[in-house]
Design a protein around this motif. Structure first.
Motif, PDB file in Angstrom:
ATOM      1  N   GLU A  40       5.543   1.663   4.065  1.00  0.00           N
ATOM      2  CA  GLU A  40       5.460   3.053   3.584  1.00  0.00           C
ATOM      3  C   GLU A  40       4.990   3.083   2.131  1.00  0.00           C
ATOM      4  O   GLU A  40       4.107   3.870   1.764  1.00  0.00           O
ATOM      5  CB  GLU A  40       6.824   3.720   3.720  1.00  0.00           C
ATOM      6  CG  GLU A  40       6.875   5.143   3.222  1.00  0.00           C
ATOM      7  CD  GLU A  40       8.291   5.719   3.302  1.00  0.00           C
ATOM      8  OE1 GLU A  40       8.470   6.829   2.766  1.00  0.00           O
ATOM      9  OE2 GLU A  40       9.198   5.069   3.844  1.00  0.00           O
ATOM     10  N   PHE A  41       5.570   2.224   1.305  1.00  0.00           N
ATOM     11  CA  PHE A  41       5.181   2.181  -0.104  1.00  0.00           C
ATOM     12  C   PHE A  41       3.734   1.742  -0.261  1.00  0.00           C
ATOM     13  O   PHE A  41       2.956   2.372  -0.989  1.00  0.00           O
ATOM     14  CB  PHE A  41       6.104   1.243  -0.884  1.00  0.00           C
ATOM     15  CG  PHE A  41       5.670   1.030  -2.306  1.00  0.00           C
ATOM     16  CD1 PHE A  41       5.740   2.057  -3.226  1.00  0.00           C
ATOM     17  CD2 PHE A  41       5.173  -0.198  -2.720  1.00  0.00           C
ATOM     18  CE1 PHE A  41       5.319   1.875  -4.544  1.00  0.00           C
ATOM     19  CE2 PHE A  41       4.760  -0.393  -4.024  1.00  0.00           C
ATOM     20  CZ  PHE A  41       4.826   0.650  -4.941  1.00  0.00           C
ATOM     21  N   LEU A  42       3.354   0.671   0.424  1.00  0.00           N
ATOM     22  CA  LEU A  42       1.993   0.142   0.292  1.00  0.00           C
ATOM     23  C   LEU A  42       0.945   1.138   0.757  1.00  0.00           C
ATOM     24  O   LEU A  42      -0.149   1.208   0.194  1.00  0.00           O
ATOM     25  CB  LEU A  42       1.858  -1.163   1.082  1.00  0.00           C
ATOM     26  CG  LEU A  42       2.681  -2.348   0.585  1.00  0.00           C
ATOM     27  CD1 LEU A  42       2.560  -3.519   1.543  1.00  0.00           C
ATOM     28  CD2 LEU A  42       2.293  -2.741  -0.827  1.00  0.00           C
ATOM     29  N   SER A  43       1.261   1.919   1.775  1.00  0.00           N
ATOM     30  CA  SER A  43       0.299   2.883   2.319  1.00  0.00           C
ATOM     31  C   SER A  43      -0.118   3.937   1.306  1.00  0.00           C
ATOM     32  O   SER A  43      -1.201   4.502   1.406  1.00  0.00           O
ATOM     33  CB  SER A  43       0.883   3.567   3.558  1.00  0.00           C
ATOM     34  OG  SER A  43       1.054   2.626   4.584  1.00  0.00           O
ATOM     35  N   GLY A  44       0.723   4.201   0.335  1.00  0.00           N
ATOM     36  CA  GLY A  44       0.414   5.223  -0.667  1.00  0.00           C
ATOM     37  C   GLY A  44      -0.269   4.706  -1.907  1.00  0.00           C
ATOM     38  O   GLY A  44      -0.523   5.473  -2.833  1.00  0.00           O
ATOM     39  N   LEU A  45      -0.575   3.414  -1.962  1.00  0.00           N
ATOM     40  CA  LEU A  45      -1.162   2.832  -3.175  1.00  0.00           C
ATOM     41  C   LEU A  45      -2.672   2.981  -3.236  1.00  0.00           C
ATOM     42  O   LEU A  45      -3.351   2.948  -2.219  1.00  0.00           O
ATOM     43  CB  LEU A  45      -0.840   1.338  -3.247  1.00  0.00           C
ATOM     44  CG  LEU A  45       0.603   0.931  -3.462  1.00  0.00           C
ATOM     45  CD1 LEU A  45       0.712  -0.592  -3.529  1.00  0.00           C
ATOM     46  CD2 LEU A  45       1.164   1.561  -4.719  1.00  0.00           C
ATOM     47  N   SER A  46      -3.159   3.085  -4.453  1.00  0.00           N
ATOM     48  CA  SER A  46      -4.600   2.988  -4.711  1.00  0.00           C
ATOM     49  C   SER A  46      -4.841   1.694  -5.480  1.00  0.00           C
ATOM     50  O   SER A  46      -3.900   1.092  -6.007  1.00  0.00           O
ATOM     51  CB  SER A  46      -5.074   4.185  -5.544  1.00  0.00           C
ATOM     52  OG  SER A  46      -4.573   4.080  -6.877  1.00  0.00           O
ATOM     53  N   ASP A  47      -6.079   1.281  -5.552  1.00  0.00           N
ATOM     54  CA  ASP A  47      -6.394   0.069  -6.311  1.00  0.00           C
ATOM     55  C   ASP A  47      -5.977   0.208  -7.774  1.00  0.00           C
ATOM     56  O   ASP A  47      -5.506  -0.750  -8.383  1.00  0.00           O
ATOM     57  CB  ASP A  47      -7.884  -0.263  -6.212  1.00  0.00           C
ATOM     58  CG  ASP A  47      -8.250  -0.846  -4.854  1.00  0.00           C
ATOM     59  OD1 ASP A  47      -7.336  -1.163  -4.062  1.00  0.00           O
ATOM     60  OD2 ASP A  47      -9.454  -0.991  -4.589  1.00  0.00           O
ATOM     61  N   ASP A  48      -6.126   1.403  -8.326  1.00  0.00           N
ATOM     62  CA  ASP A  48      -5.742   1.626  -9.724  1.00  0.00           C
ATOM     63  C   ASP A  48      -4.242   1.439  -9.940  1.00  0.00           C
ATOM     64  O   ASP A  48      -3.809   1.009 -11.010  1.00  0.00           O
ATOM     65  CB  ASP A  48      -6.170   3.022 -10.189  1.00  0.00           C
ATOM     66  CG  ASP A  48      -7.675   3.155 -10.336  1.00  0.00           C
ATOM     67  OD1 ASP A  48      -8.370   2.120 -10.470  1.00  0.00           O
ATOM     68  OD2 ASP A  48      -8.154   4.300 -10.314  1.00  0.00           O
ATOM     69  N   ASP A  49      -3.444   1.763  -8.925  1.00  0.00           N
ATOM     70  CA  ASP A  49      -1.986   1.610  -9.040  1.00  0.00           C
ATOM     71  C   ASP A  49      -1.588   0.163  -9.313  1.00  0.00           C
ATOM     72  O   ASP A  49      -0.566  -0.092  -9.950  1.00  0.00           O
ATOM     73  CB  ASP A  49      -1.281   2.072  -7.758  1.00  0.00           C
ATOM     74  CG  ASP A  49      -1.369   3.562  -7.533  1.00  0.00           C
ATOM     75  OD1 ASP A  49      -1.436   4.326  -8.522  1.00  0.00           O
ATOM     76  OD2 ASP A  49      -1.374   3.977  -6.350  1.00  0.00           O
TER      77      ASP A  49
END
Length: 168
Positions: A117-126
């Motif tokens: 769930e956490f990883l799914s919301g990440l962008s490369d910039d994060d």
């Protein structure tokens, strides 16, 4: 492929390998030590899940599933709820007797779901966000996530080796 997709795949591999490492083991198999100071399979499995849960919750700004979903109570271990296994003495490690592989697998599924769930919301910039300034250089989210992967893989390898060594 985006970085989050690669990280998700890597963490899914942890979950899949974890299942094959502990499935079918009894409480005695999980607690067996090959030497007095050796880490047993159950402790290694519990520890890697606790570290992943702790670190992902920290960077996500959420409560760990260990406490939020009542896993600490279900395991009933003689450790503080905040314990992850890091820095434990041999006696403390031996006291961590995991009740069953099914309990470990349930906790593993919960940790894996929270991580996904956490990883799914990440962008490369994060991934460039600094999450720990106690180190030099400061630790970024990307480095922390790869560090947890590395730790998980090492402990899974140790547990799988022990399973084979013990004939379990």
């Amino acid at each position: 492929m985006q970085s989050r997709d690669l990280l998700r795949y890597a963490y899914d591999q942890i979950a899949e390998t974890f299942r094959g490492t502990v499935e079918g083991l009894g409480a005695d198999d999980l607690a067996r030590q090959v030497a007095p100071d050796a880490n047993p399979i159950g402790w290694l499995a519990w520890h890697l899940l606790r570290v992943q849960d702790d670190h992902v919750a920290d960077v996500a700004g959420t409560e760990q599933v260990w406490t939020a979903d009542g896993w600490a109570g279900r395991f009933g271990l003689p450790v503080d709820d905040a314990a992850t296994g890091y820095g434990m003495s041999s006696a403390e490690v031996a006291a961590v007797r995991v009740p069953s592989a099914d309990l470990l697998l349930g906790y593993a599924e919960a940790v894996s779901a929270r991580t996904a769930e956490f990883l799914s919301g990440l962008s490369d910039d994060d991934l460039d966000r600094v999450v720990d300034t106690r180190w030099d250089p400061p630790v970024t989210l990307g480095v922390r996530l790869v560090s947890v992967l590395s730790d998980d893989l090492q402990h899974l390898g140790q547990a799988a080796y022990l399973r084979g060594l013990l004939g379990a």
